[in-house]
Scaffold this motif. Structure first.
Motif, mmCIF file in Angstrom:
data_model
loop_
_atom_site.group_PDB
_atom_site.id
_atom_site.type_symbol
_atom_site.label_atom_id
_atom_site.label_comp_id
_atom_site.label_asym_id
_atom_site.label_seq_id
_atom_site.Cartn_x
_atom_site.Cartn_y
_atom_site.Cartn_z
ATOM 1 N N ALA A 115 0.836 -1.201 0.000
ATOM 2 C CA ALA A 115 0.000 0.000 0.000
ATOM 3 C C ALA A 115 0.872 1.253 0.000
ATOM 4 C CB ALA A 115 -0.936 -0.007 1.203
ATOM 5 N N LEU A 116 1.937 1.267 0.810
ATOM 6 C CA LEU A 116 2.841 2.420 0.801
ATOM 7 C C LEU A 116 3.566 2.508 -0.538
ATOM 8 C CD1 LEU A 116 4.230 4.812 2.101
ATOM 9 C CD2 LEU A 116 5.864 3.229 3.154
ATOM 10 N N THR A 117 4.003 1.370 -1.066
ATOM 11 C CA THR A 117 4.674 1.375 -2.369
ATOM 12 C C THR A 117 3.776 1.992 -3.441
ATOM 13 O OG1 THR A 117 6.002 -0.567 -1.794
ATOM 14 C CG2 THR A 117 5.721 -0.085 -4.139
ATOM 15 N N ALA A 118 2.501 1.628 -3.430
ATOM 16 C CA ALA A 118 1.567 2.160 -4.424
ATOM 17 C C ALA A 118 1.343 3.654 -4.231
ATOM 18 C CB ALA A 118 0.248 1.404 -4.356
ATOM 19 N N LEU A 119 1.269 4.116 -2.980
ATOM 20 C CA LEU A 119 1.121 5.547 -2.731
ATOM 21 C C LEU A 119 2.362 6.311 -3.172
ATOM 22 C CD1 LEU A 119 -0.620 5.347 0.749
ATOM 23 C CD2 LEU A 119 -1.595 6.394 -1.305
ATOM 24 N N LEU A 120 3.541 5.720 -2.948
ATOM 25 C CA LEU A 120 4.771 6.340 -3.437
ATOM 26 C C LEU A 120 4.767 6.412 -4.963
ATOM 27 C CD1 LEU A 120 7.367 4.651 -1.057
ATOM 28 C CD2 LEU A 120 6.874 7.104 -1.153
ATOM 29 N N ASP A 121 4.331 5.355 -5.618
ATOM 30 C CA ASP A 121 4.272 5.359 -7.080
ATOM 31 C C ASP A 121 3.309 6.431 -7.593
ATOM 32 O OD1 ASP A 121 6.110 3.318 -7.246
ATOM 33 O OD2 ASP A 121 4.624 1.735 -7.589
ATOM 34 N N GLN A 134 12.831 13.814 -12.436
ATOM 35 C CA GLN A 134 13.911 14.363 -11.614
ATOM 36 C C GLN A 134 14.546 13.241 -10.802
ATOM 37 O OE1 GLN A 134 14.517 17.719 -11.677
ATOM 38 N NE2 GLN A 134 12.706 18.239 -12.904
ATOM 39 N N HIS A 135 15.724 13.525 -10.256
ATOM 40 C CA HIS A 135 16.230 12.724 -9.159
ATOM 41 C C HIS A 135 15.505 13.230 -7.912
ATOM 42 C CE1 HIS A 135 19.521 10.605 -11.204
ATOM 43 N NE2 HIS A 135 19.635 11.708 -11.924
ATOM 44 N N TRP A 136 14.711 12.366 -7.298
ATOM 45 C CA TRP A 136 13.870 12.787 -6.182
ATOM 46 C C TRP A 136 14.415 12.273 -4.857
ATOM 47 C CZ3 TRP A 136 10.715 16.480 -7.356
ATOM 48 C CH2 TRP A 136 10.028 16.514 -8.575
ATOM 49 N N PHE A 137 14.432 13.157 -3.868
ATOM 50 C CA PHE A 137 14.601 12.752 -2.470
ATOM 51 C C PHE A 137 13.200 12.757 -1.867
ATOM 52 C CE2 PHE A 137 15.062 13.974 2.055
ATOM 53 C CZ PHE A 137 15.733 12.842 2.493
ATOM 54 N N VAL A 138 12.811 11.626 -1.314
ATOM 55 C CA VAL A 138 11.433 11.427 -0.863
ATOM 56 C C VAL A 138 11.452 11.102 0.625
ATOM 57 C CG1 VAL A 138 9.316 10.111 -1.253
ATOM 58 C CG2 VAL A 138 10.921 10.488 -3.145
ATOM 59 N N GLU A 139 10.551 11.730 1.364
ATOM 60 C CA GLU A 139 10.386 11.390 2.777
ATOM 61 C C GLU A 139 8.955 10.916 3.020
ATOM 62 O OE1 GLU A 139 13.399 13.608 5.676
ATOM 63 O OE2 GLU A 139 11.870 14.957 4.872
ATOM 64 N N ASP A 231 -4.538 10.279 12.749
ATOM 65 C CA ASP A 231 -3.422 9.596 12.101
ATOM 66 C C ASP A 231 -3.364 10.001 10.632
ATOM 67 O OD1 ASP A 231 -3.132 8.292 14.504
ATOM 68 O OD2 ASP A 231 -3.860 6.356 13.788
ATOM 69 N N VAL A 232 -2.199 10.448 10.172
ATOM 70 C CA VAL A 232 -2.029 10.799 8.762
ATOM 71 C C VAL A 232 -0.679 10.295 8.261
ATOM 72 C CG1 VAL A 232 -3.473 12.870 8.893
ATOM 73 C CG2 VAL A 232 -1.013 13.064 9.199
ATOM 74 N N LEU A 233 -0.617 10.124 6.951
ATOM 75 C CA LEU A 233 0.626 9.839 6.245
ATOM 76 C C LEU A 233 0.961 11.060 5.408
ATOM 77 C CD1 LEU A 233 2.832 7.786 5.183
ATOM 78 C CD2 LEU A 233 1.220 7.317 3.317
ATOM 79 N N VAL A 234 2.195 11.547 5.523
ATOM 80 C CA VAL A 234 2.669 12.655 4.694
ATOM 81 C C VAL A 234 3.849 12.159 3.867
ATOM 82 C CG1 VAL A 234 3.674 14.970 4.661
ATOM 83 C CG2 VAL A 234 1.893 14.411 6.329
ATOM 84 N N LEU A 235 3.765 12.344 2.554
ATOM 85 C CA LEU A 235 4.838 11.988 1.630
ATOM 86 C C LEU A 235 5.286 13.249 0.909
ATOM 87 C CD1 LEU A 235 3.154 8.841 0.012
ATOM 88 C CD2 LEU A 235 4.807 8.855 1.891
ATOM 89 N N THR A 236 6.600 13.425 0.757
ATOM 90 C CA THR A 236 7.121 14.610 0.057
ATOM 91 C C THR A 236 8.166 14.216 -0.971
ATOM 92 O OG1 THR A 236 8.894 15.043 1.674
ATOM 93 C CG2 THR A 236 6.742 16.052 2.112
ATOM 94 N N TRP A 237 8.176 14.949 -2.097
ATOM 95 C CA TRP A 237 9.164 14.766 -3.157
ATOM 96 C C TRP A 237 9.922 16.069 -3.327
ATOM 97 C CZ3 TRP A 237 4.910 12.024 -2.669
ATOM 98 C CH2 TRP A 237 4.969 10.654 -2.964
ATOM 99 N N LYS A 238 11.251 15.990 -3.296
ATOM 100 C CA LYS A 238 12.098 17.165 -3.442
ATOM 101 C C LYS A 238 13.190 16.870 -4.457
ATOM 102 C CE LYS A 238 14.930 20.450 -0.801
ATOM 103 N NZ LYS A 238 15.407 20.828 0.561
#
Length: 243
Positions: A115-121, A134-139, A231-238
């Motif tokens: 599920a996390l892999t799919a959200l990252l995708d 881009q080359h992404w740094f993801v948190e 409860d939340v999930l936060v994903l960021t791409w930089k």
């Protein structure tokens, strides 16, 4: 890439037009495809977060875990990186910025959960389409905000802000015995663009962090005698320099 992600073009257009978009949980679940079957175990992992000890306001109302990943142009997926501190400049976090903050790592099994892999995708596909590959740094950040009678929880104690990244995904995981927690989106001049509440699992806000600011109002329990949590999930791409 998961087949349902072919539905992304209209999402990309909406982000380009408004600087953000809001998706209901049913739509996000559909975008996850078969990986949605792994959501129960993913959601349950929020019960094992650790207290955030870096709150300069002295608050003990936030629990979290973090992980970082890298993504490279032309290479599918994300590669988890070595555990490292989370850092935000003071300009982006006036309360807790300017220092390395070491949080507990996201558990290995959770970091590899489909599920996390799919959200990252999903987020990577949108980031690539909005900003170009881009080359992404993801948190990835797992957050739990707790509230009690007379002691509200503050999802964004730094106020309305930018994260200093390119793209932000904020996905609701669970609300328990909770009032408040309204998401605010503003343009960079402080004009309010939207105000809404993420209520159901995977209700999601996606933000072009270069164009908008966001914040969340305080939360408090509906019933003072019962536990209260957001409860939340936060994903960021930089964007990140090529290795």
């Amino acid at each position: 890439m998961n087949a349902p992600l072919a539905a992304l073009p209209p999402l990309e257009a909406e982000i380009a037009s408004e600087g953000f978009l809001r998706l209901d949980g049913a739509r996000v679940t559909a975008l996850l495809g078969d990986a949605a079957a792994d959501l129960p175990g993913f959601i349950e992992s929020w019960n094992r977060l650790e207290t955030d000890a870096f709150m300069r306001d002295g608050g003990r109302y936030r629990r979290r875990r973090i992980a970082n990943f890298a993504a490279s142009p032309g290479v599918a997926g994300h590669v988890r990186g070595e555990h490292r501190p989370h850092f935000q400049a003071v300009v982006h976090n006036t309360l807790n910025g300017g220092v390395d903050r070491w949080f507990a790592p996201i558990e290995d099994a959770v970091g590899a959960n489909p599920a996390l892999t799919a959200l990252l995708d999903l987020g990577r596909a949108l980031a690539d389409r909005v900003s170009g590959p881009q080359h992404w740094f993801v948190e990835a950040h797992q957050f739990r905000i707790e509230a009690a009678a007379g002691a509200p929880g503050l999802p964004t104690p730094e106020g309305v802000h930018q994260d200093g990244v390119d793209l932000v995904i904020i996905a609701m995981i669970r609300r328990a015995n909770l009032m408040g927690g309204e998401t605010l989106v503003e343009n960079l001049n402080g004009r309010e663009l939207a105000r809404f509440t993420l209520r159901q699992a995977l209700d999601t806000a996606i933000l072009d962090d270069r164009r908008v600011r966001h914040g969340v109002t305080p939360v408090q329990p509906e019933d003072d005698a019962l536990p209260s949590a957001r409860d939340v999930l936060v994903l960021t791409w930089k964007r990140h320099p090529a290795p």
